[in-house]
Design a protein around this motif. Structure first.
Motif, PDB file in Angstrom:
ATOM      1  N   ILE A   1      -2.883   8.244   4.037  1.00  0.00           N
ATOM      2  CA  ILE A   1      -1.807   9.167   3.658  1.00  0.00           C
ATOM      3  C   ILE A   1      -2.475  10.483   3.279  1.00  0.00           C
ATOM      4  O   ILE A   1      -3.325  10.521   2.384  1.00  0.00           O
ATOM      5  N   ALA A   2      -2.155  11.552   4.008  1.00  0.00           N
ATOM      6  CA  ALA A   2      -2.743  12.859   3.714  1.00  0.00           C
ATOM      7  C   ALA A   2      -1.784  13.945   4.161  1.00  0.00           C
ATOM      8  O   ALA A   2      -1.122  13.817   5.196  1.00  0.00           O
ATOM      9  N   ASP A   3      -1.734  15.015   3.394  1.00  0.00           N
ATOM     10  CA  ASP A   3      -0.926  16.189   3.740  1.00  0.00           C
ATOM     11  C   ASP A   3       0.531  15.826   4.044  1.00  0.00           C
ATOM     12  O   ASP A   3       1.114  16.330   4.999  1.00  0.00           O
ATOM     13  N   GLY A   4       1.090  14.951   3.249  1.00  0.00           N
ATOM     14  CA  GLY A   4       2.497  14.612   3.433  1.00  0.00           C
ATOM     15  C   GLY A   4       2.784  13.815   4.697  1.00  0.00           C
ATOM     16  O   GLY A   4       3.929  13.766   5.157  1.00  0.00           O
ATOM     17  N   THR A   5       1.742  13.220   5.260  1.00  0.00           N
ATOM     18  CA  THR A   5       1.915  12.460   6.503  1.00  0.00           C
ATOM     19  C   THR A   5       1.238  11.099   6.384  1.00  0.00           C
ATOM     20  O   THR A   5       0.136  10.988   5.842  1.00  0.00           O
ATOM     21  N   PHE A   6       1.912  10.105   6.900  1.00  0.00           N
ATOM     22  CA  PHE A   6       1.334   8.756   6.980  1.00  0.00           C
ATOM     23  C   PHE A   6       0.738   8.607   8.379  1.00  0.00           C
ATOM     24  O   PHE A   6       1.445   8.760   9.377  1.00  0.00           O
TER      25      PHE A   6
ATOM     26  N   GLY B   1      11.473  -2.961  21.191  1.00  0.00           N
ATOM     27  CA  GLY B   1      10.405  -2.691  20.226  1.00  0.00           C
ATOM     28  C   GLY B   1       9.804  -1.295  20.316  1.00  0.00           C
ATOM     29  O   GLY B   1       9.792  -0.546  19.332  1.00  0.00           O
ATOM     30  N   VAL B   2       9.304  -0.924  21.488  1.00  0.00           N
ATOM     31  CA  VAL B   2       8.625   0.363  21.643  1.00  0.00           C
ATOM     32  C   VAL B   2       9.607   1.514  21.449  1.00  0.00           C
ATOM     33  O   VAL B   2       9.279   2.549  20.859  1.00  0.00           O
ATOM     34  N   PHE B   3      10.827   1.323  21.908  1.00  0.00           N
ATOM     35  CA  PHE B   3      11.860   2.336  21.730  1.00  0.00           C
ATOM     36  C   PHE B   3      12.103   2.608  20.235  1.00  0.00           C
ATOM     37  O   PHE B   3      12.252   3.759  19.805  1.00  0.00           O
ATOM     38  N   LEU B   4      12.105   1.546  19.442  1.00  0.00           N
ATOM     39  CA  LEU B   4      12.273   1.715  17.991  1.00  0.00           C
ATOM     40  C   LEU B   4      11.116   2.510  17.403  1.00  0.00           C
ATOM     41  O   LEU B   4      11.313   3.401  16.580  1.00  0.00           O
ATOM     42  N   VAL B   5       9.894   2.205  17.843  1.00  0.00           N
ATOM     43  CA  VAL B   5       8.719   2.917  17.330  1.00  0.00           C
ATOM     44  C   VAL B   5       8.847   4.412  17.627  1.00  0.00           C
ATOM     45  O   VAL B   5       8.633   5.262  16.753  1.00  0.00           O
ATOM     46  N   GLN B   6       9.222   4.741  18.855  1.00  0.00           N
ATOM     47  CA  GLN B   6       9.332   6.151  19.242  1.00  0.00           C
ATOM     48  C   GLN B   6      10.450   6.857  18.481  1.00  0.00           C
ATOM     49  O   GLN B   6      10.371   8.053  18.224  1.00  0.00           O
ATOM     50  N   SER B   7      11.482   6.107  18.123  1.00  0.00           N
ATOM     51  CA  SER B   7      12.585   6.700  17.375  1.00  0.00           C
ATOM     52  C   SER B   7      12.232   6.898  15.904  1.00  0.00           C
ATOM     53  O   SER B   7      12.691   7.843  15.274  1.00  0.00           O
ATOM     54  N   LEU B   8      11.417   5.990  15.357  1.00  0.00           N
ATOM     55  CA  LEU B   8      11.169   5.996  13.918  1.00  0.00           C
ATOM     56  C   LEU B   8       9.953   6.819  13.513  1.00  0.00           C
ATOM     57  O   LEU B   8       9.846   7.252  12.365  1.00  0.00           O
ATOM     58  N   MET B   9       9.006   7.027  14.450  1.00  0.00           N
ATOM     59  CA  MET B   9       7.795   7.776  14.124  1.00  0.00           C
ATOM     60  C   MET B   9       7.956   9.253  14.471  1.00  0.00           C
ATOM     61  O   MET B   9       8.731   9.619  15.352  1.00  0.00           O
ATOM     62  N   THR B  10       7.187  10.102  13.793  1.00  0.00           N
ATOM     63  CA  THR B  10       7.220  11.536  14.075  1.00  0.00           C
ATOM     64  C   THR B  10       6.435  11.835  15.354  1.00  0.00           C
ATOM     65  O   THR B  10       6.886  12.619  16.197  1.00  0.00           O
ATOM     66  N   THR B  11       5.245  11.246  15.495  1.00  0.00           N
ATOM     67  CA  THR B  11       4.489  11.366  16.751  1.00  0.00           C
ATOM     68  C   THR B  11       3.929  10.002  17.133  1.00  0.00           C
ATOM     69  O   THR B  11       3.645   9.162  16.273  1.00  0.00           O
TER      70      THR B  11
ATOM     71  N   PHE C   1       0.850  -1.205   0.000  1.00  0.00           N
ATOM     72  CA  PHE C   1       0.000   0.000   0.000  1.00  0.00           C
ATOM     73  C   PHE C   1       0.884   1.252   0.000  1.00  0.00           C
ATOM     74  O   PHE C   1       0.672   2.187  -0.785  1.00  0.00           O
ATOM     75  N   ALA C   2       1.869   1.283   0.887  1.00  0.00           N
ATOM     76  CA  ALA C   2       2.728   2.467   1.007  1.00  0.00           C
ATOM     77  C   ALA C   2       3.511   2.697  -0.292  1.00  0.00           C
ATOM     78  O   ALA C   2       3.561   3.821  -0.811  1.00  0.00           O
ATOM     79  N   GLU C   3       4.083   1.627  -0.810  1.00  0.00           N
ATOM     80  CA  GLU C   3       4.903   1.776  -2.010  1.00  0.00           C
ATOM     81  C   GLU C   3       4.063   2.197  -3.216  1.00  0.00           C
ATOM     82  O   GLU C   3       4.471   3.033  -4.017  1.00  0.00           O
ATOM     83  N   LYS C   4       2.853   1.655  -3.295  1.00  0.00           N
ATOM     84  CA  LYS C   4       1.946   2.006  -4.393  1.00  0.00           C
ATOM     85  C   LYS C   4       1.628   3.502  -4.377  1.00  0.00           C
ATOM     86  O   LYS C   4       1.380   4.106  -5.422  1.00  0.00           O
ATOM     87  N   HIS C   5       1.612   4.096  -3.186  1.00  0.00           N
ATOM     88  CA  HIS C   5       1.276   5.511  -3.065  1.00  0.00           C
ATOM     89  C   HIS C   5       2.514   6.397  -2.931  1.00  0.00           C
ATOM     90  O   HIS C   5       2.430   7.521  -2.433  1.00  0.00           O
ATOM     91  N   GLY C   6       3.655   5.870  -3.379  1.00  0.00           N
ATOM     92  CA  GLY C   6       4.838   6.706  -3.535  1.00  0.00           C
ATOM     93  C   GLY C   6       5.636   6.951  -2.270  1.00  0.00           C
ATOM     94  O   GLY C   6       6.507   7.818  -2.257  1.00  0.00           O
ATOM     95  N   VAL C   7       5.356   6.192  -1.207  1.00  0.00           N
ATOM     96  CA  VAL C   7       6.166   6.334   0.008  1.00  0.00           C
ATOM     97  C   VAL C   7       7.519   5.672  -0.253  1.00  0.00           C
ATOM     98  O   VAL C   7       7.573   4.571  -0.815  1.00  0.00           O
TER      99      VAL C   7
ATOM    100  N   THR D   1       7.600  14.181   4.430  1.00  0.00           N
ATOM    101  CA  THR D   1       8.307  15.277   3.758  1.00  0.00           C
ATOM    102  C   THR D   1       9.651  15.555   4.407  1.00  0.00           C
ATOM    103  O   THR D   1      10.429  16.347   3.916  1.00  0.00           O
ATOM    104  N   ALA D   2       9.920  14.918   5.541  1.00  0.00           N
ATOM    105  CA  ALA D   2      11.199  15.123   6.223  1.00  0.00           C
ATOM    106  C   ALA D   2      11.784  13.774   6.595  1.00  0.00           C
ATOM    107  O   ALA D   2      11.077  12.782   6.705  1.00  0.00           O
ATOM    108  N   GLY D   3      13.083  13.791   6.788  1.00  0.00           N
ATOM    109  CA  GLY D   3      13.744  12.593   7.333  1.00  0.00           C
ATOM    110  C   GLY D   3      13.822  11.438   6.377  1.00  0.00           C
ATOM    111  O   GLY D   3      13.707  10.291   6.784  1.00  0.00           O
ATOM    112  N   ASP D   4      14.034  11.745   5.094  1.00  0.00           N
ATOM    113  CA  ASP D   4      14.175  10.619   4.180  1.00  0.00           C
ATOM    114  C   ASP D   4      15.616  10.129   4.104  1.00  0.00           C
ATOM    115  O   ASP D   4      16.049   9.519   3.145  1.00  0.00           O
ATOM    116  N   GLN D   5      16.354  10.457   5.148  1.00  0.00           N
ATOM    117  CA  GLN D   5      17.683   9.885   5.308  1.00  0.00           C
ATOM    118  C   GLN D   5      17.723   9.289   6.703  1.00  0.00           C
ATOM    119  O   GLN D   5      16.834   9.517   7.501  1.00  0.00           O
ATOM    120  N   GLU D   6      18.791   8.575   6.972  1.00  0.00           N
ATOM    121  CA  GLU D   6      18.890   7.924   8.277  1.00  0.00           C
ATOM    122  C   GLU D   6      18.721   8.911   9.413  1.00  0.00           C
ATOM    123  O   GLU D   6      19.276   9.988   9.400  1.00  0.00           O
TER     124      GLU D   6
END
Lengths: 112, 158
Positions: free
Chosen positions: B81-86, B121-131, B37-43, B150-155
């Motif tokens: 996916i809306a307004d540049g946010t998943f 696990g939860v620590f990874l989620v908090q690190s990888l998500m914006t909110t 789904f994500a890849e189909k919509h250009g993520v 729209t941000a953070g498309d690098q490591e």
């Protein structure tokens, strides 16, 4: 998930392919421990992640167990050829500080 | 702000939803479908992997711990996916548990011999998500995640 093994210069090279998730991590754990731990298990191990598309924390847990066990028998684990998204997660977890990670398998084999 | 429920209604935003029981095989299949789904919509592939891993870690915990004593887990997941946010919402009717405040925070600086096994696990989620957000609504846990596309498309990590 599929795991292939070969020995190069006396170092066991394990190459998992596909996805290591909560469903497949126990299979990964059993396969890894069968090769690397046990009476005739190898103590010098390279894990080549070139064919690995996905790993979650249950799979990372297996690597931590393996690294601890190998350290306990004066062995060594080196990881290589990680995809960008996997390397990111390993860095966030601090695994790059406690495990050796190299770009290529050739670099990894030079660490022994 | 929150993803629309069930059928996307009048929204034109791409939407994905699914229901899961306590079945790790179903979870694996759902994660692959979410990736598609994500890849189909250009993520981007990197953002897609962050999202998939985050959903995986949280739903794995729900299946293994939160709904352990229940016959069925009734986990619902929505993504838009809306307004540049998943946007992602995950609901279950397991025991009340706020992973973002109740899960212990791992010390990622400990040496190998002192590193506890697990708990990342939860620590990874908090690190990888914006909110990340948790609410208890009646008999359900609701987790809301967002990932800015729209941000953070690098490591993220150093």
């Amino acid at each position: 998930m599929n795991l292939t093994d070969e020995t190069k210069n006396g170092v066991l090279v394990l190459s998992p392919q596909g996805r290591i998730d909560t469903r497949t991590s126990s299979e990964f754990e059993q396969a890894v421990m069968a090769h690397a731990i046990g009476p005739e298990g190898a103590t010098q191990v390279v894990m080549n992640f070139g064919g690995l598309d996905y790993i979650n924390s249950t799979g990372m847990r297996v690597l931590l167990i393996l690294a601890k066990r190998l350290a306990g028998v004066k062995g060594k684990l080196v990881l290589c050829e990680m995809k960008e998204h996997i390397l990111e997660v390993f860095k966030i977890s601090g695994f790059n500080q406690i495990l050796t990670i190299t770009d290529t398998e050739a670099d990894a084999l030079e660490r022994f | 702000m929150a993803p629309r429920r069930g059928p996307a209604g009048k929204s034109k935003a791409p939407a994905f939803s699914c229901k899961l029981d306590k079945d790790l095989g179903e979870l694996s299949e759902m994660l692959v479908a979410l990736e598609e789904f994500a890849e189909k919509h250009g993520v981007s592939p990197l953002q897609t992997q962050r999202i998939t891993l985050s959903v995986d870690e949280l739903v794995t915990n729900i299946i293994k711990y939160g709904t352990r004593d229940l016959e069925h887990a009734h986990i619902h997941m929505w993504a838009t996916i809306a307004d540049g946010t998943f946007h992602i919402e995950i609901e279950d009717h397991g025991i009340p548990f706020d992973p973002f405040h109740e899960a212990p925070v791992p010390d990622t600086t400990l040496p190998l011999e002192e590193r506890p096994i697990g708990g990342l696990g939860v620590f990874l989620v908090q690190s990888l998500m914006t909110t990340t957000n948790y609410e208890r609504i009646k008999d359900r846990n609701r987790i809301t995640l967002t990932r800015s596309l729209t941000a953070g498309d690098q490591e993220e990590a150093q």
